[in-house]
Design an enzyme around this catalytic site. Structure first.
Site, PDB file in Angstrom:
ATOM      1  CB  SER A  76      -0.904  -0.005   1.233  1.00 57.81           C
ATOM      2  OG  SER A  76      -0.131   0.290   2.380  1.00 57.81           O
ATOM      3  CE  LYS A  77      -1.417   6.999  -2.552  1.00 59.49           C
ATOM      4  NZ  LYS A  77      -2.825   6.642  -2.641  1.00 59.49           N
ATOM      5  NE  ARG A  78       0.458   0.766   6.063  1.00 57.48           N
ATOM      6  CZ  ARG A  78       1.017  -0.385   6.368  1.00 57.48           C
ATOM      7  NH1 ARG A  78       2.106  -0.417   7.086  1.00 57.48           N
ATOM      8  NH2 ARG A  78       0.489  -1.523   5.944  1.00 57.48           N
TER       9      ARG A  78
END
Ligand code: GLU
Length: 491
Positions: free
Chosen positions: A253-255
């Site tokens: 994910s974006k993380r």
């Protein structure tokens, strides 16, 4: 031997991300390896989820990666059109055939009725799924409904008995019990096909030999197998590469850094890095080595090397790999690629003159080895371009506040102004001699001079830096520091 034909079939329902571009890379490598065709097909049948700009991102992502397609939307090809939204009559034809042969049927149930049905099934703890109410309609009732324009979908009639098995080239044989499937929709009430139906019709008509697609589609494969059987077609070979996880083992994910594929372009990774890095996301060349040219990847790629376990997306490895490719790349190219970042940061004008360009090139030459990504260029080179660069505060306190420094800089400025030469060697000599005059040596000389001319405590080699800055800038900076120091002394 059959000719390999693979397709990348993105839906313009969001930005191209690492997961789908990994499929594109595998498709492309397989096609190139086998001397086959790579086809781009746009699966734009979900009108409600259409995202403006998503299509352009897909084209741009393929262009940037340098994975051109042999057949597809722009240049066409013998099996077009390659936008599914332009193939509705084709799907209608095969849906009609399935209805006529009794493998599909019209369903007029409203969404309210379906919700009611589902609620009841859930309350009774029954499996949820279409209850075949409309399968009981007589041909006359169906005709009458259609003639009256009652909204309808077409459902595939799943044979509830038995099992459906298929072979996934990565995971081996997979079997599903048919009773777990329900009569899924193949044509929606807006006349558009669902993914399931459109993809099998197109994969067949476009003579696709290998379907490489995300793991999430494994559970849909039995549906696809049943439709192939009903239409009397041979299914393609199924290939579901592994899931890509973040470094911490959770879903990417974006993380974990950029997930939108073109963010990597904007951050300043090189396309050859992305090709190399992505190829290794779920495929193993069987060698203990990480750097491969695109030609080497094409030569080695095979479906046998696709691994059957989730893989981790390691951002630090990507940075390392990009650093390697940045160092190997031609200086002219890296400079060219850095220009937009420098312009954006206001360090060079939009249309630089030939002198500004060659200055930029000389500057980039000094930092090329230190850059991990192109977007670091402004931060690393700012002091080359800004007359009024901001002094690093700590460095200023530490190195410019010493007693001898004002005199040292005056001495050095005088020497540089007086010297006919302005080379790495002459600068080194001037700095050394100015230091000797002050009885200062090594770091005691280098650090203050570096602070004065670059405003920083660290950077590329001092004399190389001064040479690139040029006489005028070096003098200007020495004078600026001299001004500041003499003012503070007067206070
Ligand atoms: N349009 C589907 C997707 O973007 C394609 C899946 C497939 O390759 O069949 O997920």
């Amino acid at each position: 031997m059959e000719r390999v034909r693979v397709r990348f079939a993105p839906s313009p329902t969001g930005f191209a991300h690492i997961g789908n571009m990994r499929n594109a890379v595998f498709d492309w490598l397989l096609a190139k390896h086998a001397g086959g065709e790579f086809i781009l097909r746009i699966e734009d049948t979900d009108r409600a989820r259409y995202v403006e700009g998503a299509l352009e991102e897909i084209f741009e992502a393929l262009r940037w990666l340098e994975t051109p397609y042999d057949e597809g939307p722009v240049q066409g090809g013998p099996f077009g059109p390659y936008f599914q939204s332009e193939r509705l009559d084709i799907y209608a034809k095969y849906a009609k055939q399935l209805v006529e042969q009794g493998d599909a049927y019209y369903c007029f149930c409203t969404s309210e009725r379906l919700a009611e049905m589902r609620k009841g099934q859930e309350a009774r703890k029954e499996p949820t799924g279409y209850d075949r109410t409309c399968l009981k309609l007589s041909p006359e009732e169906v005709e009458a409904n259609l003639a009256a324009g009652v909204p309808a979908v077409i459902r595939f009639k799943v044979p509830y008995k038995g099992e459906t098995a298929f072979c996934d080239l990565v995971r081996g044989e997979i079997t599903f019990r048919n009773e777990l499937l329900d009569d899924f929709v193949i044509i929606k009430s807006d006349g558009y096909p669902t993914y399931h139906f459109a993809s099998i019709v197109d994969d067949h008509l476009m003579q696709i030999t290998h379907v490489i697609r995300s793991e999430e589609w494994i559970s849909s494969t039995p549906k696809h197998m049943l439709m192939y059987a009903a239409l009397g077609w041979n299914p393609p070979k199924w290939v579901h590469p592994p899931l890509i996880l973040g470094q911490d083992g959770s879903k990417l994910s974006k993380r974990h850094g950029a997930v939108r594929f073109l963010d990597y372009k904007e951050k300043g990774y090189l396309p050859e890095t992305m090709m190399n890095f992505i190829a290794l996301l779920g495929w193993s060349p069987g060698e203990d080595r990480e750097l491969f040219t695109t030609e080497e990847l094409i030569e080695r790629f095979s479906i046998d090397g696709i691994v059957n376990h989730p893989v981790k997306f390691d951002l630090s490895k990507l940075d390392w790999m990009n650093g390697v490719y940045m160092r190997q790349a031609d200086l002219g190219r890296i400079t060219e690629l850095c220009l937009p970042y420098l312009t954006e940061a206001g360090l060079i004008p939009e249309n630089p003159s030939p002198e500004e360009l060659s200055y930029a090139k000389a500057v980039i030459a000094l930092v090329q080895d230190r850059m991990k990504v192109l977007s670091e260029a402004p931060e690393l080179t700012e002091f080359f371009f800004r007359e009024d660069c901001r002094y690093d505060e700590k460095g200023m306190k530490k190195w410019l506040s010493r007693d001898y420094v004002l005199e040292l800089l005056r001495n050095l400025a005088g020497r540089i102004e007086a010297s006919a030469e302005f080379t790495i060697e002459s600068l080194e000599e001037a700095v050394r001699m100015a230091g000797e005059d002050m009885d200062a040596h090594g770091g005691q000389v280098i650090h203050p001079v570096r602070m004065a001319v670059t405003c920083r405590t660290a950077g590329p080699g001092l004399f190389e830096t001064m040479e690139v800055l040029g006489r005028a800038r070096v003098i200007q900076r020495l004078n600026r520091a001299i001004g500041i120091l003499s003012e503070s002394r007067d206070d």
